[in-house]
Every structure is written in C-alpha cells, then in structure tokens.
Design a protein around this motif. Structure first.
Motif, mmCIF file in Angstrom:
data_model
loop_
_atom_site.group_PDB
_atom_site.id
_atom_site.type_symbol
_atom_site.label_atom_id
_atom_site.label_comp_id
_atom_site.label_asym_id
_atom_site.label_seq_id
_atom_site.Cartn_x
_atom_site.Cartn_y
_atom_site.Cartn_z
ATOM 1 N N ARG A 1 30.184 -0.600 -51.449
ATOM 2 C CA ARG A 1 29.999 0.731 -51.557
ATOM 3 C C ARG A 1 30.417 1.541 -49.771
ATOM 4 N NH1 ARG A 1 27.820 3.088 -55.095
ATOM 5 N NH2 ARG A 1 26.717 4.190 -54.241
ATOM 6 N N PHE A 2 30.277 0.511 -48.933
ATOM 7 C CA PHE A 2 31.284 0.959 -47.885
ATOM 8 C C PHE A 2 32.844 0.581 -47.751
ATOM 9 C CE2 PHE A 2 26.683 0.886 -47.470
ATOM 10 C CZ PHE A 2 26.104 2.501 -47.279
ATOM 11 N N LEU A 3 32.563 -0.672 -47.392
ATOM 12 C CA LEU A 3 34.148 -0.275 -46.579
ATOM 13 C C LEU A 3 35.246 -0.722 -47.688
ATOM 14 C CD1 LEU A 3 33.599 -4.164 -45.189
ATOM 15 C CD2 LEU A 3 33.806 -1.913 -43.720
ATOM 16 N N LYS A 4 34.869 -0.548 -49.182
ATOM 17 C CA LYS A 4 35.907 -0.773 -49.940
ATOM 18 C C LYS A 4 36.377 1.014 -50.009
ATOM 19 C CE LYS A 4 37.095 -1.626 -54.307
ATOM 20 N NZ LYS A 4 36.251 -2.554 -56.213
ATOM 21 N N TYR A 5 35.883 1.770 -50.034
ATOM 22 C CA TYR A 5 36.239 3.674 -49.821
ATOM 23 C C TYR A 5 36.756 3.917 -48.541
ATOM 24 C CZ TYR A 5 34.597 2.654 -54.753
ATOM 25 O OH TYR A 5 33.997 1.866 -55.908
ATOM 26 N N ARG A 6 36.683 3.272 -47.453
ATOM 27 C CA ARG A 6 36.757 3.949 -46.443
ATOM 28 C C ARG A 6 37.723 3.237 -45.172
ATOM 29 N NH1 ARG A 6 31.885 4.435 -47.881
ATOM 30 N NH2 ARG A 6 30.602 6.607 -46.761
ATOM 31 N N SER B 1 41.600 0.179 -44.655
ATOM 32 C CA SER B 1 42.573 -0.571 -45.534
ATOM 33 C C SER B 1 42.363 -1.856 -45.240
ATOM 34 C CB SER B 1 43.859 -0.185 -45.199
ATOM 35 O OG SER B 1 44.273 0.163 -43.970
ATOM 36 N N GLN B 2 41.608 -2.087 -44.352
ATOM 37 C CA GLN B 2 41.131 -4.271 -44.031
ATOM 38 C C GLN B 2 39.712 -4.198 -44.697
ATOM 39 O OE1 GLN B 2 43.060 -5.776 -42.566
ATOM 40 N NE2 GLN B 2 44.320 -4.063 -42.553
ATOM 41 N N ASN B 3 38.768 -3.159 -46.192
ATOM 42 C CA ASN B 3 38.189 -3.176 -47.007
ATOM 43 C C ASN B 3 37.417 -4.684 -47.017
ATOM 44 O OD1 ASN B 3 39.964 -3.901 -48.866
ATOM 45 N ND2 ASN B 3 39.604 -1.698 -49.197
ATOM 46 N N ILE B 4 38.709 -6.228 -47.432
ATOM 47 C CA ILE B 4 38.984 -6.808 -48.189
ATOM 48 C C ILE B 4 38.878 -8.054 -46.952
ATOM 49 C CG2 ILE B 4 41.830 -7.477 -48.655
ATOM 50 C CD1 ILE B 4 38.737 -8.121 -51.010
ATOM 51 N N VAL B 5 39.581 -7.541 -45.338
ATOM 52 C CA VAL B 5 39.606 -8.707 -44.081
ATOM 53 C C VAL B 5 37.989 -8.307 -44.335
ATOM 54 C CG1 VAL B 5 40.411 -9.098 -41.867
ATOM 55 C CG2 VAL B 5 41.548 -8.267 -44.032
ATOM 56 N N LEU B 6 37.458 -7.469 -43.608
ATOM 57 C CA LEU B 6 36.157 -6.917 -43.345
ATOM 58 C C LEU B 6 35.062 -7.478 -44.550
ATOM 59 C CD1 LEU B 6 36.419 -3.519 -41.690
ATOM 60 C CD2 LEU B 6 36.366 -5.925 -40.420
ATOM 61 N N LEU C 1 38.128 -20.746 -42.552
ATOM 62 C CA LEU C 1 39.534 -20.782 -43.871
ATOM 63 C C LEU C 1 39.248 -19.628 -45.442
ATOM 64 C CD1 LEU C 1 41.028 -24.718 -44.655
ATOM 65 C CD2 LEU C 1 40.358 -22.636 -46.712
ATOM 66 N N ILE C 2 38.229 -20.218 -45.687
ATOM 67 C CA ILE C 2 38.853 -18.931 -46.700
ATOM 68 C C ILE C 2 38.433 -17.869 -46.681
ATOM 69 C CG2 ILE C 2 36.624 -17.859 -48.927
ATOM 70 C CD1 ILE C 2 35.208 -20.754 -49.180
ATOM 71 N N PHE C 3 37.738 -17.142 -45.559
ATOM 72 C CA PHE C 3 37.468 -16.188 -44.562
ATOM 73 C C PHE C 3 39.172 -15.437 -44.198
ATOM 74 C CE2 PHE C 3 37.998 -13.321 -40.979
ATOM 75 C CZ PHE C 3 37.463 -11.614 -41.327
ATOM 76 N N VAL C 4 40.496 -16.427 -44.231
ATOM 77 C CA VAL C 4 41.695 -15.828 -43.456
ATOM 78 C C VAL C 4 42.647 -15.798 -45.110
ATOM 79 C CG1 VAL C 4 43.830 -16.980 -42.531
ATOM 80 C CG2 VAL C 4 41.308 -16.906 -41.018
ATOM 81 N N TRP C 5 42.473 -17.364 -45.629
ATOM 82 C CA TRP C 5 42.441 -17.031 -47.105
ATOM 83 C C TRP C 5 42.409 -15.958 -48.126
ATOM 84 C CZ3 TRP C 5 39.780 -16.774 -52.280
ATOM 85 C CH2 TRP C 5 40.461 -17.261 -52.621
ATOM 86 N N THR C 6 41.398 -15.380 -47.728
ATOM 87 C CA THR C 6 40.591 -13.712 -48.356
ATOM 88 C C THR C 6 41.629 -12.723 -48.453
ATOM 89 O OG1 THR C 6 38.781 -14.413 -48.557
ATOM 90 C CG2 THR C 6 39.390 -12.498 -49.718
ATOM 91 N N PRO C 7 42.439 -12.795 -48.079
ATOM 92 C CA PRO C 7 43.419 -11.155 -47.662
ATOM 93 C C PRO C 7 45.062 -11.684 -48.457
ATOM 94 C CG PRO C 7 42.425 -11.029 -45.409
ATOM 95 C CD PRO C 7 42.315 -12.732 -46.486
ATOM 96 N N ALA C 8 45.840 -12.937 -48.033
ATOM 97 C CA ALA C 8 45.798 -13.263 -48.516
ATOM 98 C C ALA C 8 46.202 -13.533 -50.297
ATOM 99 C CB ALA C 8 46.184 -14.794 -47.689
ATOM 100 N N VAL D 1 41.468 4.446 -54.101
ATOM 101 C CA VAL D 1 40.830 3.293 -53.304
ATOM 102 C C VAL D 1 41.877 2.661 -52.463
ATOM 103 C CG1 VAL D 1 39.594 0.818 -53.368
ATOM 104 C CG2 VAL D 1 39.075 2.288 -54.918
ATOM 105 N N PRO D 2 41.675 3.047 -50.660
ATOM 106 C CA PRO D 2 42.625 3.034 -49.716
ATOM 107 C C PRO D 2 42.727 1.465 -49.783
ATOM 108 C CG PRO D 2 40.789 3.289 -49.059
ATOM 109 C CD PRO D 2 39.868 3.891 -50.589
ATOM 110 N N MET D 3 42.955 0.257 -50.817
ATOM 111 C CA MET D 3 43.384 -1.400 -50.942
ATOM 112 C C MET D 3 44.929 -0.807 -49.472
ATOM 113 S SD MET D 3 41.669 -3.411 -51.978
ATOM 114 C CE MET D 3 40.277 -3.283 -52.828
ATOM 115 N N LEU D 4 45.203 -1.890 -49.399
ATOM 116 C CA LEU D 4 46.370 -1.727 -48.046
ATOM 117 C C LEU D 4 47.437 -1.590 -48.203
ATOM 118 C CD1 LEU D 4 47.074 -2.931 -45.054
ATOM 119 C CD2 LEU D 4 47.378 -4.856 -45.893
#
Length: 303
Positions: free
Chosen positions: A139-144, A146-151, A181-188, A206-209
């Motif tokens: 609801r929030f990070l995805k649309y606000r 580009s670091q949505n998937i990281v955060l 490990l999964i947190f760092v893996w997710t963006p890649a 949607v402001p993806m990177l």
C-alpha cells in the motif's frame, strides 16, 4: 440432472483453482521451504509432529493471506499489466468481497494455529510479516520509492526466523543471519523480473528501479547485490553454524548467480533477465538445501 451436477462440479473445481491462484502458491512454497529448513536447523531431531504440522500450516496460511491481500490492493494496476491481467479479480471470476473474506479466514486460522499450537512469539512475528507485505510494502512503499523491493523485502525474509522460533520460542543470531541472506537476495532476485516487465510497470506507473533509474543502472545494482551476497552467505560459517560443505556450496552457488548477473550486463536483453531471475530461485533453493545437508552431515559425523 446429470448435466446440472456436472456444472456444479465444474463451478466448485473452478472456484477452488481461483482461490488457490490468489494465494500465489509458488511464492508460498519457496517461503515455506526456508521456514522448514529453519525448523530443522534449530532442532533436526525434533519429533513433536503436531507442532511441526501446525507451524508449517500456520506459516503457509499467513503467507497465503498476505498474497490475497496483495491481490486486493493491486487489482487496479493488475488490469493494465500484461503479466497480471489474468488474475481472478481482474477477470471477475472472484469478487473483491470474496477475496477479502478468504484473506480474513486465512489470517484468522493461521494465526490461531500458531498462537495456540506453536507459540505466541511465532504468531506475532507471522502477523508482523503479513502486515509488512500486505500493508507497508503493497500500500505504501510500492508506489512511493524505487527502493520499494529493498525496504519491503524484510517481510518476505522472515520465514527462516519463523521456523526457528517455532522450535525454540526465542530469537537468536543464527536465524537472523538467514533473514539477512534473503533480505540481500531479494533485490537481485526481483529486479531482473522488473527489467523483463518494464513496460508493465511503466504503464501501471509503479516506480520500480528500472522505471525510475533505467535498465543499465538496475543491471549494475543487481551485480552489486549478488556481490554482497557472497560475504553474507558465508556468515553462518563464521559463527560456527555451518561447515565446509555449506561454505563450498554457498561460494559455488554465489559464483553462478554472480556470473548470471554479469551476463545480464554483457547481453542486456529480456531473455538474459529472465535467466537471471530463474537462477536466483535455484540459488535460494540450493543455499538452504546446503545449509540443511551440511548441518545433518556434521551431526552424523559427531554421533
């Protein structure tokens, strides 16, 4: 009468498949594997099968509920994205009300299972992950940003911790390293898919990177995260959690992932992006499988 019974049977079977699609079963399966490995790493000789089953079903149910809430929140943009336009809510085979009640049912059942048959800590952490994905990320990070998937990746990184707390009823450094490990893996893992679906995300605004910073910048970021995965993946060895078998596996798998990311830079096409995406999935399966095999091997060697 026969024709009517066939129609009813078809409708029931069709609805069952639509509800299952809302749960994103492939994603839930991947999360569940990391959770079960977390359980077995905490206590490989665990014989409390009632708790094991309750924890597995509860964690899967909470993850599925988060997926259904995600479908509800994203139904408007799903209509304009090629990848998601066949989802049940977009096609109208299920209503938003039906999906909402299904999500509430999954949440209620899974959290009660975890609270009463596992332990309250795991229930609270599962609820935190559910809310993190369904509300904070969707609801929030995805649309606000580009670091949505990281955060937002932290909520999807919690299953190994949930598996661990299911057994031990406490948080410790070992599962937190697996979360990292999964947190760092997710963006890649996700950004190659975002490159392949660039037009979809542009259309949906949607402001993806790759939309905000371009594909070349995103490819470099993927390489950066795969490089970071190498030292992060060996941290379990540094604290004595894993041994040489896991170390060699993690380095080989990490090297494979890194080579795939570098190939994406050399051959910047969508086929290479999807290849890197699938390699990332195999990487996570392989790393967690190696963690478990290494742990069981060391226990057998000491017995």
């Amino acid at each position: 009468m026969t024709t009517l019974s066939h129609r009813i049977g078809y409708a029931v079977n069709s609805n069952w498949r639509h509800y299952l699609q809302l749960c994103k079963p492939k994603v839930v399966l991947l999360l569940l594997i990391t959770a079960v490995v977390g359980m077995l790493l905490a206590n490989p000789r665990w014989q409390d099968w009632q708790t094991l089953i309750a924890a597995t079903v509860g964690i899967a149910g909470a993850a599925a509920a988060a997926a259904v809430f995600n479908h509800l929140a994203d139904s408007s943009i799903d209509r304009v994205m090629q990848r998601t336009r066949y989802r049940p809510l977009v096609r109208g085979v299920l209503t938003a009300k039906q999906a909402l009640w299904f999500a509430v049912l999954l949440t209620t059942v899974s959290l009660n299972l975890l609270w009463w048959l596992v332990n309250p800590l795991t229930a609270v952490l599962s609820f935190t992950g559910l809310m993190g994905y369904a509300v904070v990320y969707t609801r929030f990070l995805k649309y606000r940003t580009s670091q949505n998937i990281v955060l937002g990746g932290l909520s999807g990184a919690l299953p190994p911790l949930l598996g661990w707390t299911s057994v031990t009823n406490q948080v410790s450094i070992e599962p937190l390293l697996l979360v990292l490990l999964i947190f760092v893996w997710t963006p890649a893992h996700f950004w190659p898919l975002a490159i392949e679906r660039l037009d979809d995300y542009r259309r949906a605004k949607v402001p993806m990177l790759p939309v905000t910073h371009g594909v070349a910048y995103t490819r470099d970021a993927i390489v950066g995260y795969t490089l970071l995965l190498l030292p992060v993946s060996v941290l379990p060895v540094c604290i004595g959690m894993s041994g040489v078998l896991y170390l060699l596996s993690a380095l080989l798998l990490g090297g494979w992932f890194l080579c795939s990311a570098l190939m994406l830079c050399l051959y910047p096409d969508r086929q290479s992006a999807m290849r890197t995406f699938y390699v990332s999935i195999y990487y996570l399966f392989g790393v967690f499988g190696a963690l478990l095999v290494d742990h069981l091997w060391r226990l057998w060697s000491l017995s």
